[in-house]
Design an enzyme around this catalytic site. Structure first.
Site, short mmCIF file in Angstrom:
data_model
loop_
_atom_site.label_atom_id
_atom_site.label_comp_id
_atom_site.label_asym_id
_atom_site.label_seq_id
_atom_site.Cartn_x
_atom_site.Cartn_y
_atom_site.Cartn_z
N ASN A 113 0.87 -1.19 0.00
CA ASN A 113 0.00 0.00 0.00
C ASN A 113 0.90 1.24 0.00
OD1 ASN A 113 -2.19 1.93 1.92
ND2 ASN A 113 -2.72 1.07 -0.05
N LEU A 114 1.77 1.24 -1.01
CA LEU A 114 2.89 2.18 -1.00
C LEU A 114 2.48 3.63 -1.21
CD1 LEU A 114 5.43 0.02 -3.04
CD2 LEU A 114 5.06 0.07 -0.57
N GLN B 1 10.84 0.84 16.21
CA GLN B 1 11.16 -0.31 15.36
C GLN B 1 12.61 -0.23 14.90
OE1 GLN B 1 8.46 -1.75 12.10
NE2 GLN B 1 9.85 -0.60 10.82
N GLN C 210 2.99 -9.66 13.30
CA GLN C 210 3.13 -8.37 14.00
C GLN C 210 1.78 -7.71 14.28
OE1 GLN C 210 5.60 -6.72 10.69
NE2 GLN C 210 4.51 -4.83 11.12
N ARG D 272 -2.28 3.67 7.23
CA ARG D 272 -3.45 3.70 8.12
C ARG D 272 -4.22 5.02 8.03
NH1 ARG D 272 -0.13 0.02 11.57
NH2 ARG D 272 -1.29 -1.94 11.52
N LEU E 7 2.78 10.57 6.37
CA LEU E 7 2.13 9.60 5.48
C LEU E 7 2.10 8.24 6.15
CD1 LEU E 7 3.55 10.41 1.92
CD2 LEU E 7 1.61 11.41 3.11
N HIS F 118 7.23 5.41 1.47
CA HIS F 118 7.94 4.20 1.05
C HIS F 118 8.88 4.50 -0.13
CE1 HIS F 118 4.06 2.42 2.70
NE2 HIS F 118 4.97 1.77 3.39
N GLN G 127 12.07 6.72 9.84
CA GLN G 127 12.09 7.31 11.19
C GLN G 127 10.69 7.29 11.81
OE1 GLN G 127 13.61 11.42 11.55
NE2 GLN G 127 12.09 11.64 13.17
N LYS G 128 9.68 7.22 10.95
CA LYS G 128 8.31 7.23 11.47
C LYS G 128 8.11 6.11 12.50
CE LYS G 128 3.59 7.08 10.37
NZ LYS G 128 3.39 5.61 10.46
P1 AMP Z 1 5.17 -0.23 6.46
O1 AMP Z 1 4.77 -0.58 5.07
O2 AMP Z 1 4.20 0.64 7.17
O3 AMP Z 1 5.61 -1.43 7.27
O4 AMP Z 1 6.47 0.67 6.32
C1 AMP Z 1 7.58 0.21 5.61
C2 AMP Z 1 8.72 1.18 5.83
O5 AMP Z 1 8.34 2.48 5.37
C3 AMP Z 1 9.10 1.33 7.31
O6 AMP Z 1 10.52 1.40 7.42
C4 AMP Z 1 8.44 2.63 7.69
O7 AMP Z 1 9.08 3.30 8.76
C5 AMP Z 1 8.60 3.42 6.39
N1 AMP Z 1 7.62 4.51 6.34
C6 AMP Z 1 6.29 4.43 6.55
N2 AMP Z 1 5.72 5.65 6.49
C7 AMP Z 1 6.72 6.52 6.24
C8 AMP Z 1 6.79 7.95 6.07
N3 AMP Z 1 5.72 8.72 6.16
N4 AMP Z 1 8.00 8.50 5.83
C9 AMP Z 1 9.13 7.73 5.74
N5 AMP Z 1 9.13 6.39 5.89
C10 AMP Z 1 7.94 5.80 6.14
#
Ligand code: AMP
Length: 285
Positions: free
Chosen positions: A33-34, A157, A63, A191, A188, A38, A152-153
């Site tokens: 859901n990029l 983790q 998770q 969710r 971003l 991402h 960093q969001k």
């Molecule tokens: P997720 O698909 O939510 O598991 O996120 C995958 C990666 O994208 C993780 O390393 C997150 O921290 C990163 N990520 C998610 N949202 C953002 C954002 N708004 N800005 C930068 N990185 C993000």
């Protein structure tokens, strides 16, 4: 762009070939859901010297808690592939659950770090970070990247993964990538799709609130606890449910000691519920 979904051996052969040819392999794990957050990981991998970019898309069941949104989590594989192709990604790994958690293996490894993982987000999400560390470990073993990048969001983790990499001597360089936000400040997140129009506007308060607290702390008003508590009360009074708003040590997430408070070494972290949606954000001081 090469896509691997069911064969770890062929994926490994491709990665080995790239490495033999002298390429640095960069890896960004995602749940799909990029969005631009991402995609910024892909761009930052390139900036950091990765010559071949691998992205995984895997909604990791381990998770998610029983009452969480695993089944509801948005899955948009076709669109994700188009975005990654456009971004110049070389390899996508999008396995089924059974490949990562084979049913014939009837006992499972648990990677634990009780001190770090039961704190902050872990308080309300027991088992969440065990699942994250397990899948990241598996993905590292499958893809063997030279560099891996995390946003960093999800700062807690990142710290847990950094700790795991150090503890287990995993041969990978980690990069922390800045938070990508909408122009109104909202970080971003996949969710955000759960939010109604009104709540999406309201959610902009989260980042605004972090900036406000940071400004107050910058003014050397030393009552950190009071500043933060006032903000928690304010957010709760306007319809949020604050799970935590805390100032922590940037390196190890230890509780900030008022006497040691110095700028640039701390991070403000927030987790908040807006309706049924749980959102997180943070700001480095
Ligand atoms: P997720 O698909 O939510 O598991 O996120 C995958 C990666 O994208 C993780 O390393 C997150 O921290 C990163 N990520 C998610 N949202 C953002 C954002 N708004 N800005 C930068 N990185 C993000």
């Amino acid at each position: 762009m090469q896509i691997f979904s069911d064969n770890i051996n062929t994926l490994r052969a491709q990665i080995s070939k790239w490495k033999e040819d002298g390429n640095t392999i960069g890896f960004a794990p995602t749940m799909g859901n990029l969005h631009d957050g991402h995609l910024s990981l892909v761009r930052n991998l390139k900036k950091n010297g990765a010559k071949k970019i691998a992205v995984s898309i895997f909604v990791n069941p381990r998770q998610f808690g029983l009452s969480e949104d695993f089944h509801q989590y948005p899955r948009t594989l076709k669109n994700d592939m188009a975005l990654l192709e456009k971004e110049g990604v070389d390899l996508v790994f999008c396995p089924e659950v059974n490949l990562i958690y084979p049913s014939h293996i009837n006992s499972e490894i648990i990677i634990d770090n009780p001190k770090l993982m039961n704190d902050l987000c872990g308080r309300k999400r027991p088992g969440h970070f065990n699942g994250v560390l397990l899948v990241v470990n598996k993905l590292f073993n499958i893809l063997q990247p030279d560099i891996a990048i995390f946003g960093q969001k999800d700062y807690q983790q990142f710290i847990l993964i950094k700790n795991m990499v150090e503890n287990l001597f995993i041969e990978v360089d980690l990069i922390l990538s800045p938070i990508i936000r909408e122009s109104n400040g909202l970080a971003l997140s996949s969710r955000n799709n759960y939010l109604s129009y009104e709540n999406k506007i309201m959610a902009t308060e989260i980042y605004a609130s972090l900036v406000k607290v940071k400004d107050k702390l910058d003014k050397k008003n030393d009552d950190i606890t009071q500043i933060i508590q006032l903000e928690v009360d304010r957010l709760n009074s306007i319809g949020f449910k604050v799970e935590y708003l805390e100032l922590r040590n940037l390196d190890n997430l230890e509780v900030c000691n008022k006497a040691e408070f110095e700028k640039k070494k701390y991070i403000l972290l927030i987790a908040i519920k807006l309706g049924d949606t749980r959102l997180i954000d943070n700001l480095i001081l």
